[in-house]
Design an enzyme around this catalytic site. Structure first.
Site, PDB file in Angstrom:
ATOM      1  N   ILE A  66       0.836  -1.197   0.000  1.00 12.05           N
ATOM      2  CA  ILE A  66       0.000   0.000   0.000  1.00 12.05           C
ATOM      3  C   ILE A  66       0.876   1.254   0.000  1.00 12.05           C
ATOM      4  CG2 ILE A  66      -1.860   1.236   1.175  1.00 12.05           C
ATOM      5  CD1 ILE A  66      -2.629  -1.457   2.476  1.00 12.05           C
ATOM      6  N   LEU A  71       3.985  -5.264  10.817  1.00 11.92           N
ATOM      7  CA  LEU A  71       3.748  -6.659  10.435  1.00 11.92           C
ATOM      8  C   LEU A  71       2.251  -6.860  10.341  1.00 11.92           C
ATOM      9  CD1 LEU A  71       6.357  -8.343  12.845  1.00 11.92           C
ATOM     10  CD2 LEU A  71       6.687  -7.518  10.490  1.00 11.92           C
ATOM     11  N   SER A 112      -7.160  -0.655  10.491  1.00 12.67           N
ATOM     12  CA  SER A 112      -7.779  -1.761   9.765  1.00 12.67           C
ATOM     13  C   SER A 112      -9.191  -1.995  10.252  1.00 12.67           C
ATOM     14  CB  SER A 112      -6.941  -3.029   9.972  1.00 12.67           C
ATOM     15  OG  SER A 112      -7.641  -4.188   9.556  1.00 12.67           O
ATOM     16  N   TYR A 166      -2.397  -9.439  15.960  1.00 10.72           N
ATOM     17  CA  TYR A 166      -2.234  -8.407  14.926  1.00 10.72           C
ATOM     18  C   TYR A 166      -3.325  -7.341  15.066  1.00 10.72           C
ATOM     19  CZ  TYR A 166      -3.026  -5.918  10.636  1.00 10.72           C
ATOM     20  OH  TYR A 166      -3.279  -4.912   9.732  1.00 10.72           O
ATOM     21  N   LYS A 171      -3.392  -3.034  16.272  1.00 13.28           N
ATOM     22  CA  LYS A 171      -4.021  -1.895  15.595  1.00 13.28           C
ATOM     23  C   LYS A 171      -4.879  -1.113  16.582  1.00 13.28           C
ATOM     24  CE  LYS A 171      -2.275  -2.411  11.544  1.00 13.28           C
ATOM     25  NZ  LYS A 171      -1.294  -1.443  11.045  1.00 13.28           N
ATOM     26  N   PHE A 228     -10.353  -1.559   4.582  1.00 14.34           N
ATOM     27  CA  PHE A 228     -11.075  -2.813   4.488  1.00 14.34           C
ATOM     28  C   PHE A 228     -10.174  -3.821   3.769  1.00 14.34           C
ATOM     29  CE2 PHE A 228     -15.126  -2.299   6.630  1.00 14.34           C
ATOM     30  CZ  PHE A 228     -14.891  -1.028   7.141  1.00 14.34           C
ATOM     31  N   ASN A 229     -10.494  -4.284   2.568  1.00 20.41           N
ATOM     32  CA  ASN A 229      -9.621  -5.304   1.971  1.00 20.41           C
ATOM     33  C   ASN A 229      -8.947  -4.799   0.707  1.00 20.41           C
ATOM     34  OD1 ASN A 229     -11.579  -6.772   3.779  1.00 20.41           O
ATOM     35  ND2 ASN A 229     -10.280  -8.494   3.126  1.00 20.41           N
ATOM     36  N   PHE A 275     -12.507 -21.187   2.091  1.00 18.67           N
ATOM     37  CA  PHE A 275     -12.650 -21.567   3.502  1.00 18.67           C
ATOM     38  C   PHE A 275     -14.095 -21.417   3.980  1.00 18.67           C
ATOM     39  CE2 PHE A 275      -8.359 -22.255   3.431  1.00 18.67           C
ATOM     40  CZ  PHE A 275      -7.528 -21.138   3.422  1.00 18.67           C
ATOM     41  N   ASP A 294     -12.292 -16.064  10.929  1.00 16.54           N
ATOM     42  CA  ASP A 294     -12.973 -15.321   9.862  1.00 16.54           C
ATOM     43  C   ASP A 294     -14.302 -14.754  10.355  1.00 16.54           C
ATOM     44  OD1 ASP A 294     -11.901 -17.273   6.988  1.00 16.54           O
ATOM     45  OD2 ASP A 294     -11.271 -15.293   7.705  1.00 16.54           O
TER      46      ASP A 294
HETATM   47  P1  NAD Z   1       3.441  -4.604   3.533  1.00 15.42           P
HETATM   48  O1  NAD Z   1       4.013  -5.673   4.382  1.00 15.42           O
HETATM   49  O2  NAD Z   1       3.492  -4.726   2.069  1.00 15.42           O
HETATM   50  O3  NAD Z   1       4.099  -3.197   3.894  1.00 15.42           O
HETATM   51  C1  NAD Z   1       4.636  -2.944   5.180  1.00 15.42           C
HETATM   52  C2  NAD Z   1       6.027  -2.369   4.972  1.00 15.42           C
HETATM   53  O4  NAD Z   1       6.590  -2.069   6.226  1.00 15.42           O
HETATM   54  C3  NAD Z   1       6.973  -3.354   4.268  1.00 15.42           C
HETATM   55  O5  NAD Z   1       7.610  -2.706   3.201  1.00 15.42           O
HETATM   56  C4  NAD Z   1       7.972  -3.747   5.354  1.00 15.42           C
HETATM   57  O6  NAD Z   1       9.253  -4.012   4.844  1.00 15.42           O
HETATM   58  C5  NAD Z   1       7.936  -2.502   6.246  1.00 15.42           C
HETATM   59  N1  NAD Z   1       8.304  -2.780   7.644  1.00 15.42           N
HETATM   60  C6  NAD Z   1       7.831  -3.783   8.428  1.00 15.42           C
HETATM   61  N2  NAD Z   1       8.395  -3.710   9.644  1.00 15.42           N
HETATM   62  C7  NAD Z   1       9.215  -2.617   9.644  1.00 15.42           C
HETATM   63  C8  NAD Z   1      10.078  -2.016  10.603  1.00 15.42           C
HETATM   64  N3  NAD Z   1      10.225  -2.537  11.826  1.00 15.42           N
HETATM   65  N4  NAD Z   1      10.761  -0.908  10.246  1.00 15.42           N
HETATM   66  C9  NAD Z   1      10.647  -0.392   9.000  1.00 15.42           C
HETATM   67  N5  NAD Z   1       9.850  -0.921   8.029  1.00 15.42           N
HETATM   68  C10 NAD Z   1       9.152  -2.018   8.375  1.00 15.42           C
HETATM   69  O7  NAD Z   1       1.942  -4.405   4.028  1.00 15.42           O
HETATM   70  P2  NAD Z   1       0.753  -3.544   3.379  1.00 15.42           P
HETATM   71  O8  NAD Z   1      -0.284  -4.517   2.897  1.00 15.42           O
HETATM   72  O9  NAD Z   1       1.290  -2.517   2.472  1.00 15.42           O
HETATM   73  O10 NAD Z   1       0.152  -2.839   4.684  1.00 15.42           O
HETATM   74  C11 NAD Z   1       0.639  -1.580   5.083  1.00 15.42           C
HETATM   75  C12 NAD Z   1      -0.031  -1.231   6.395  1.00 15.42           C
HETATM   76  O11 NAD Z   1      -1.452  -1.279   6.215  1.00 15.42           O
HETATM   77  C13 NAD Z   1       0.298  -2.212   7.520  1.00 15.42           C
HETATM   78  O12 NAD Z   1       0.427  -1.484   8.728  1.00 15.42           O
HETATM   79  C14 NAD Z   1      -0.941  -3.100   7.597  1.00 15.42           C
HETATM   80  O13 NAD Z   1      -1.165  -3.598   8.898  1.00 15.42           O
HETATM   81  C15 NAD Z   1      -2.035  -2.128   7.205  1.00 15.42           C
HETATM   82  N6  NAD Z   1      -3.211  -2.798   6.630  1.00 15.42           N
HETATM   83  C16 NAD Z   1      -3.042  -3.650   5.585  1.00 15.42           C
HETATM   84  C17 NAD Z   1      -4.168  -4.299   5.060  1.00 15.42           C
HETATM   85  C18 NAD Z   1      -4.031  -5.280   3.917  1.00 15.42           C
HETATM   86  O14 NAD Z   1      -4.950  -6.092   3.727  1.00 15.42           O
HETATM   87  N7  NAD Z   1      -2.951  -5.244   3.171  1.00 15.42           N
HETATM   88  C19 NAD Z   1      -5.435  -4.065   5.593  1.00 15.42           C
HETATM   89  C20 NAD Z   1      -5.552  -3.172   6.661  1.00 15.42           C
HETATM   90  C21 NAD Z   1      -4.419  -2.534   7.177  1.00 15.42           C
HETATM   91  C1  WQD Z   2     -10.947 -12.820   2.523  1.00 15.25           C
HETATM   92  C2  WQD Z   2     -11.946 -13.971   2.384  1.00 15.25           C
HETATM   93  C3  WQD Z   2     -11.344 -15.936   3.617  1.00 15.25           C
HETATM   94  C4  WQD Z   2      -7.807 -17.016   1.316  1.00 15.25           C
HETATM   95  C5  WQD Z   2      -7.299 -10.031   6.305  1.00 15.25           C
HETATM   96  C6  WQD Z   2      -6.901  -9.610   7.694  1.00 15.25           C
HETATM   97  C7  WQD Z   2      -7.210  -8.160   7.884  1.00 15.25           C
HETATM   98  C8  WQD Z   2      -6.580  -7.341   6.783  1.00 15.25           C
HETATM   99  C9  WQD Z   2      -7.042  -7.842   5.436  1.00 15.25           C
HETATM  100  C10 WQD Z   2      -4.533  -6.470   7.633  1.00 15.25           C
HETATM  101  C11 WQD Z   2     -12.191 -14.678   3.701  1.00 15.25           C
HETATM  102  C12 WQD Z   2     -11.355 -16.211   2.119  1.00 15.25           C
HETATM  103  C13 WQD Z   2      -8.924 -16.332   1.763  1.00 15.25           C
HETATM  104  C14 WQD Z   2      -7.939 -18.313   0.774  1.00 15.25           C
HETATM  105  C15 WQD Z   2     -10.308 -18.196   1.138  1.00 15.25           C
HETATM  106  N1  WQD Z   2      -5.161  -7.366   6.876  1.00 15.25           N
HETATM  107  N2  WQD Z   2     -10.154 -16.922   1.662  1.00 15.25           N
HETATM  108  N3  WQD Z   2      -9.191 -18.857   0.700  1.00 15.25           N
HETATM  109  O1  WQD Z   2      -9.403 -12.272   6.285  1.00 15.25           O
HETATM  110  O2  WQD Z   2     -10.908 -10.445   5.322  1.00 15.25           O
HETATM  111  O3  WQD Z   2      -8.666  -9.854   6.178  1.00 15.25           O
HETATM  112  O4  WQD Z   2      -6.654  -9.225   5.347  1.00 15.25           O
HETATM  113  O5  WQD Z   2      -5.025  -5.580   8.252  1.00 15.25           O
HETATM  114  O6  WQD Z   2      -6.720  -7.757   9.142  1.00 15.25           O
HETATM  115  O7  WQD Z   2      -7.673 -10.357   8.621  1.00 15.25           O
HETATM  116  O8  WQD Z   2      -8.873 -11.143   4.063  1.00 15.25           O
HETATM  117  O9  WQD Z   2      -8.075 -12.032   1.939  1.00 15.25           O
HETATM  118  O10 WQD Z   2      -7.461 -13.262   4.076  1.00 15.25           O
HETATM  119  O11 WQD Z   2      -9.809 -13.356   3.209  1.00 15.25           O
HETATM  120  O12 WQD Z   2     -11.434 -18.715   1.074  1.00 15.25           O
HETATM  121  O13 WQD Z   2      -6.948 -18.983   0.362  1.00 15.25           O
HETATM  122  O14 WQD Z   2     -11.386 -14.949   1.502  1.00 15.25           O
HETATM  123  O15 WQD Z   2     -11.900 -17.017   4.344  1.00 15.25           O
HETATM  124  O16 WQD Z   2     -13.552 -15.052   3.741  1.00 15.25           O
HETATM  125  P1  WQD Z   2      -9.556 -11.012   5.514  1.00 15.25           P
HETATM  126  P2  WQD Z   2      -8.451 -12.478   3.292  1.00 15.25           P
END
Ligand code: NAD
Ligand code: WQD
Length: 339
Positions: free
Chosen positions: A13, A84, A125, A150, A154, A179-180, A219, A296
């Site tokens: 992101i 993480l 999140s 995790y 947050k 969200f996702n 799942f 889930d």
């Molecule tokens: P990502 O793992 O791709 O990005 C996180 C980045 O942070 C990585 O580049 C990693 O190298 C860096 N990082 C981790 N630990 C570090 C540290 N100690 N010092 C410096 N850098 C560090 O993840 P993302 O999907 O881009 O998510 C970014 C943020 O958004 C995260 O905080 C995550 O929890 C949050 N978020 C993600 C999602 C999702 O589904 N991807 C959903 C909701 C919230």
């Molecule tokens: C979406 C749907 C699974 C994989 C997670 C974290 C959340 C956020 C976003 C960081 C669910 C189903 C998935 C697979 C499947 N991350 N699925 N087979 O669980 O909504 O959210 O990622 O903040 O905190 O919990 O996303 O993509 O893992 O799952 O059926 O191999 O897809 O059961 O219903 P989720 P997801």
């Protein structure tokens, strides 16, 4: 224009947000330890932006490494992605998740305070809502004790940042509850590149499509939903990135606490996603049903009205855009970023 420190800016992101910050005329600086990213992303960002973005290698837990950035630049605001994010891993390694996500955020806020930087935007999140009492979720929906370390990190960082703002009212604290996020930049040059077997649905779909994985396991198909599979609010990562620019414009130097759900307001089931993705690749994606995954939630999607009304932001990408762009990234990068 304002200089913005983007922690975790080499990540999924973060990298997309850096692109939108440059487009909007901001001066981003990336800070990342590459624990879940590859250096190759920096060259891809330069290719898209047409210029290099300043980069500092470092760990948010190390005060001096963060402070060096503030000594070298006048930082107007911070967008804090670094952390993480693997739910299952957090259950096995809770102390590491609290160290990076909570302690790391604490060190960052301390450095910001010490250098007079008052603008903090945090990657939160929808997981902070736990199992929703009702959907769609608004920002007033109750924040609950999370069902995994995790998610709890947050919740904890949200509270820590709000307590800082109570103690120092001059701070602008913005909590963006994603969200996702799915999809990738239209160029196919940057995208989601998870380590190992993907936990999340979309990268699993794209890796099946390019033959890295054989078959998607869905799942659970016995949930109380129209087709029995779980419902989520999938949002294109570029919409999410643009949402950060909108939040920055509204919240920079606007003291207070600002909380926004960044979602589309549309809920799609896992089977909806499989059908949409099969359409994108022009063939049925191999899938089978498997037992439910622990933790889930049945249905989770946003009411994004507050972000629309206050930030003037609305997600514009469609489900077809999400699946097309996700597949385009993976097709162009079947093994993700090169080492
Ligand atoms: P990502 O793992 O791709 O990005 C996180 C980045 O942070 C990585 O580049 C990693 O190298 C860096 N990082 C981790 N630990 C570090 C540290 N100690 N010092 C410096 N850098 C560090 O993840 P993302 O999907 O881009 O998510 C970014 C943020 O958004 C995260 O905080 C995550 O929890 C949050 N978020 C993600 C999602 C999702 O589904 N991807 C959903 C909701 C919230
Ligand atoms: C979406 C749907 C699974 C994989 C997670 C974290 C959340 C956020 C976003 C960081 C669910 C189903 C998935 C697979 C499947 N991350 N699925 N087979 O669980 O909504 O959210 O990622 O903040 O905190 O919990 O996303 O993509 O893992 O799952 O059926 O191999 O897809 O059961 O219903 P989720 P997801």
């Amino acid at each position: 224009m304002a200089t913005i420190l983007v922690t975790g800016g080499a990540g999924y992101i973060g990298s997309h947000t850096v692109i939108e910050l440059v487009k909007a005329g901001y001066e981003p600086i990336i800070f990342d330890n590459f624990s879940n990213a590859k250096p190759a992303v920096l060259a891809r960002i330069k290719q898209i932006c047409g210029r290099s973005v300043p980069f500092y290698a470092g760990d948010i837990r190390v005060y001096e490494q963060l402070a060096q950035v503030f000594k070298n630049h006048k930082i107007d605001g911070v967008i804090h992605f670094a952390g993480l994010k693997a739910v299952g891993e957090s259950v096995k390694k809770p102390l590491e998740y609290y160290d990076v996500n909570v302690n790391g955020s604490r060190v960052l806020l301390q450095v910001m305070s010490d250098f007079g930087c008052k603008n903090f935007i945090f990657s939160s999140s929808a997981t902070v809502y736990g199992e929703p009492d009702a959907v769609p979720l608004t920002e007033d929906s109750p924040v609950k004790r999370a069902n995994c370390p995790y998610g709890q990190t947050k919740v904890d960082v949200e509270y820590m940042a709000q307590e800082l703002q109570i103690a120092h009212p001059e701070f602008s604290i913005t909590l963006l509850r994603y969200f996702n996020p799915v999809g990738a930049h239209e160029s196919g040059l940057i995208g989601e590149d998870p380590r190992g077997i993907p936990n999340n649905l979309m990268p699993y779909l794209t890796q099946v499509a390019v033959g890295r994985l054989e078959c998607l396991s869905i799942f659970g198909n016995d949930y109380p939903t129209p087709d029995g599979t779980c419902i989520r609010d999938y949002i294109h990562v570029v919409d999410l990135a643009v949402g950060h620019v909108a939040a920055l414009k509204h919240c920079l130097d606007n003291a207070g606490v600002h909380i926004y759900n960044l979602g589309t307001g549309n809920g799609y089931s896992v089977l909806d996603m499989v059908k949409a993705f099969s359409k994108a690749i022009g063939r049925e994606l191999p899938h089978k049903f498997a037992p439910r995954r622990a933790g889930d939630v049945v249905s989770c999607y946003a009411d994004p009205a507050k972000a629309k009304n206050e930030l003037g932001w609305v997600a514009t990408h469609t489900l077809d855009d999400m699946t097309r762009d996700a597949y385009n990234w993976q097709k162009n990068n079947p093994n993700g970023y090169e080492d």
